[in-house]
Design an enzyme around this catalytic site. Structure first.
Site, PDB file in Angstrom:
ATOM      1  N   ARG A  53       1.229  -1.302  -0.182  1.00 28.48           N
ATOM      2  CA  ARG A  53       0.191   0.021   0.307  1.00 28.48           C
ATOM      3  C   ARG A  53       1.163   1.064   0.260  1.00 28.48           C
ATOM      4  NH1 ARG A  53       2.298   2.574   3.628  1.00 28.48           N
ATOM      5  NH2 ARG A  53       1.218   3.114   3.895  1.00 28.48           N
ATOM      6  N   GLY A  54       0.541   2.807   0.612  1.00 31.84           N
ATOM      7  CA  GLY A  54       0.694   4.040  -0.336  1.00 31.84           C
ATOM      8  C   GLY A  54       0.446   3.943  -1.901  1.00 31.84           C
ATOM      9  N   ALA A  55       0.587   4.993  -2.207  1.00 32.75           N
ATOM     10  CA  ALA A  55       0.759   5.730  -3.723  1.00 32.75           C
ATOM     11  C   ALA A  55       1.371   5.113  -4.257  1.00 32.75           C
ATOM     12  CB  ALA A  55      -0.058   7.001  -4.371  1.00 32.75           C
ATOM     13  N   ARG A  96      -7.810  -0.732  -6.705  1.00 29.66           N
ATOM     14  CA  ARG A  96      -7.986   0.413  -6.251  1.00 29.66           C
ATOM     15  C   ARG A  96      -7.630   2.147  -6.423  1.00 29.66           C
ATOM     16  NH1 ARG A  96      -4.263   1.092  -0.767  1.00 29.66           N
ATOM     17  NH2 ARG A  96      -6.443   1.672  -0.250  1.00 29.66           N
ATOM     18  N   ASP A 242      -2.103  11.122  -2.511  1.00 26.48           N
ATOM     19  CA  ASP A 242      -2.743   9.761  -3.066  1.00 26.48           C
ATOM     20  C   ASP A 242      -3.236  10.300  -4.491  1.00 26.48           C
ATOM     21  OD1 ASP A 242      -3.116   8.643  -0.536  1.00 26.48           O
ATOM     22  OD2 ASP A 242      -2.903   6.978  -2.284  1.00 26.48           O
ATOM     23  N   ASN A 252      -5.706  12.639   0.571  1.00 25.02           N
ATOM     24  CA  ASN A 252      -4.964  11.743   0.976  1.00 25.02           C
ATOM     25  C   ASN A 252      -5.684  10.650   2.015  1.00 25.02           C
ATOM     26  OD1 ASN A 252      -1.850  10.809   1.601  1.00 25.02           O
ATOM     27  ND2 ASN A 252      -2.415  11.509   3.854  1.00 25.02           N
ATOM     28  N   LYS A 253      -4.946   9.762   2.843  1.00 21.25           N
ATOM     29  CA  LYS A 253      -5.531   9.399   4.091  1.00 21.25           C
ATOM     30  C   LYS A 253      -6.511  10.013   4.482  1.00 21.25           C
ATOM     31  CE  LYS A 253      -5.476   5.388   4.168  1.00 21.25           C
ATOM     32  NZ  LYS A 253      -6.886   4.689   3.822  1.00 21.25           N
TER      33      LYS A 253
HETATM   34  O1  MRU Z   1      -4.600   2.649   2.168  1.00 16.08           O
HETATM   35  P1  MRU Z   1      -3.166   3.569   1.836  1.00 16.08           P
HETATM   36  O2  MRU Z   1      -2.116   2.522   3.233  1.00 16.08           O
HETATM   37  O3  MRU Z   1      -2.018   3.170   0.446  1.00 16.08           O
HETATM   38  O4  MRU Z   1      -3.125   4.904   1.853  1.00 16.08           O
HETATM   39  C1  MRU Z   1      -1.838   5.485   2.038  1.00 16.08           C
HETATM   40  C2  MRU Z   1      -1.855   6.611   2.185  1.00 16.08           C
HETATM   41  O5  MRU Z   1      -2.918   7.341   2.381  1.00 16.08           O
HETATM   42  C3  MRU Z   1      -0.356   7.223   2.237  1.00 16.08           C
HETATM   43  O6  MRU Z   1      -0.240   9.443   3.521  1.00 16.08           O
HETATM   44  C4  MRU Z   1      -0.615   7.955   0.172  1.00 16.08           C
HETATM   45  O7  MRU Z   1      -0.004   6.939  -0.877  1.00 16.08           O
HETATM   46  C5  MRU Z   1       1.074   8.539  -0.030  1.00 16.08           C
HETATM   47  S1  MRU Z   1       2.645   7.793   0.481  1.00 16.08           S
HETATM   48  C6  MRU Z   1       3.603   7.341  -0.141  1.00 16.08           C
END
Ligand code: MRU
Length: 354
Positions: A53-55, A96, A242, A252-253
């Site tokens: 996970r993480g963009a 996603r 994201d 973002n999250k």
């Molecule tokens: O749902 P996730 O864990 O994939 O969400 C991740 C985030 O919201 C991060 O802040 C975002 O991807 C940027 S990080 C590199």
């Protein structure tokens, strides 16, 4: 990826000959388990279930997923092969919806594939392109981490949300990359990490990564951020992204928007850090960013244990959009986009010239 770019002992994702090796992030911090994936449907499951996970890391996983998908296609003609590869692309794109990096990577893979003269050549090109994407995304986080240094003073206490480190990016990280680089430069920085309900990426992953590197971290619940800002404990907030729309609105999250509003109220600078692969200049504002809605069970349960009565209704948007007016600056590998972004579009030219 070039190992010298790694500043930590673990890698979230690696290409290993004919398979993908992936660190299962759902098991952290209790267990460090690596999965060996040979089939693109397994990559899809890993992305959906947040094992990766993480963009930026999702984008890299999507690219390797395309390579695995290509290896599974039996068609011998280029036209049929490309058509079946497109089906793989559509399937992986459906995992996603919010992180722009996933679609950016898959689009790049499809564009690269067309250049191959025959099926064998296309397969070779695809693997090369996936490795290039992986390398470039890692490099971008190193560059943006350097660029962010002018905003971080020695002794700063930085609040962050979710997890944006090597785990989320395959490089140094976005928000966390800037913090890690500051630490590497000898700046004494410390972090307040929001736990990040519902899936606790802050509590489980950010604290794990920072402790491995030796950066002091204090874990707080999401609802404590305002308390510490009002007390004057926070010098700045840095978060990842994201998807960033053309006017700078940033998805973002979930919870990021609340942190941004609190930062403005308390006159704390609020920075977004992201590689340019996260920008979606086709969207004029953040209102058009697709927001992933996840399973209610992620809210009603923690690690399989119910924390709410059975059948209670729960909502679970995985991201929110922070309007550009709350963002002090966006830090990218090409430079820093400073305020005022409001009512101005971030153009391709602006990104290239920075
Ligand atoms: O749902 P996730 O864990 O994939 O969400 C991740 C985030 O919201 C991060 O802040 C975002 O991807 C940027 S990080 C590199």
């Amino acid at each position: 990826m070039n190992k010298s770019k790694m500043i930590v002992s673990y890698q979230p994702i690696e290409w290993k000959g004919d398979m993908v090796k992936l660190l299962d992030q759902t098991l952290l911090p209790a267990e460090e388990v690596y999965l060996e994936i040979t089939e693109y449907h397994e990559i899809m499951t890993a992305i959906k279930e947040l094992k990766i996970r993480g963009a930026p890391a999702i984008g890299v996983a999507g690219a390797y997923g395309m390579v695995l998908g290509a290896m599974q296609i039996l068609a011998k003609s280029k036209a049929t092969f490309l058509s079946e590869l497109h089906d793989v692309a559509i399937a992986i794109s459906g995992t996603r919806p919010t992180a722009r990096n996933l679609f950016w990577a898959i689009e790049r893979m499809e564009l690269a594939a067309v250049k191959g003269k025959n099926v064998e050549e296309i397969k070779t090109i695809l693997l090369k392109e996936a490795k290039k994407i992986h390398n470039e995304e890692a490099d971008a986080t190193i560059e943006l981490s350097k660029n962010g240094q002018e905003l971080i003073k020695d002794g700063y206490t930085i609040l962050t949300h979710c997890n944006t480190g090597p785990l989320a990016t395959t490089g140094y990280g976005t928000a966390l990359g800037i913090i890690i680089y500051a630490h590497m430069q000898g700046k004494k920085v410390q972090v307040y990490a929001d736990e990040t309900r519902p899936l606790l990426q802050g509590a489980r992953l950010t604290t794990w990564e920072l402790r491995k590197i030796g950066i002091p971290v204090t874990l707080i619940t999401d609802s404590m951020a305002g308390y510490f800002m009002k007390k004057g404990k926070i010098d700045c907030v840095i978060v990842g992204a994201d998807r960033i729309a053309a006017n700078g609105d940033t998805a973002n999250k979930i919870g990021t928007y609340s942190v941004a509003v609190l930062a403005k109220e308390n006159r704390v600078p609020f920075y977004v850090a992201a590689p340019t692969s996260t920008f979606d200049l086709s969207l004029s504002t953040g209102a058009r960013i697709p927001i992933e809605q996840r399973n209610q069970a992620e809210v009603t349960h923690i690690k399989g244990i119910a924390i709410a009565p059975r059948y209670v209704n729960a909502a679970n948007p995985a991201f929110d959009v922070t309007p550009n007016k709350y963002i002090t600056a966006i830090i990218t590998e090409k430079g820093i986009i400073r305020k005022p972004i409001t009512n101005r579009k971030i153009s391709d030219k602006q990104l290239k010239l920075m």
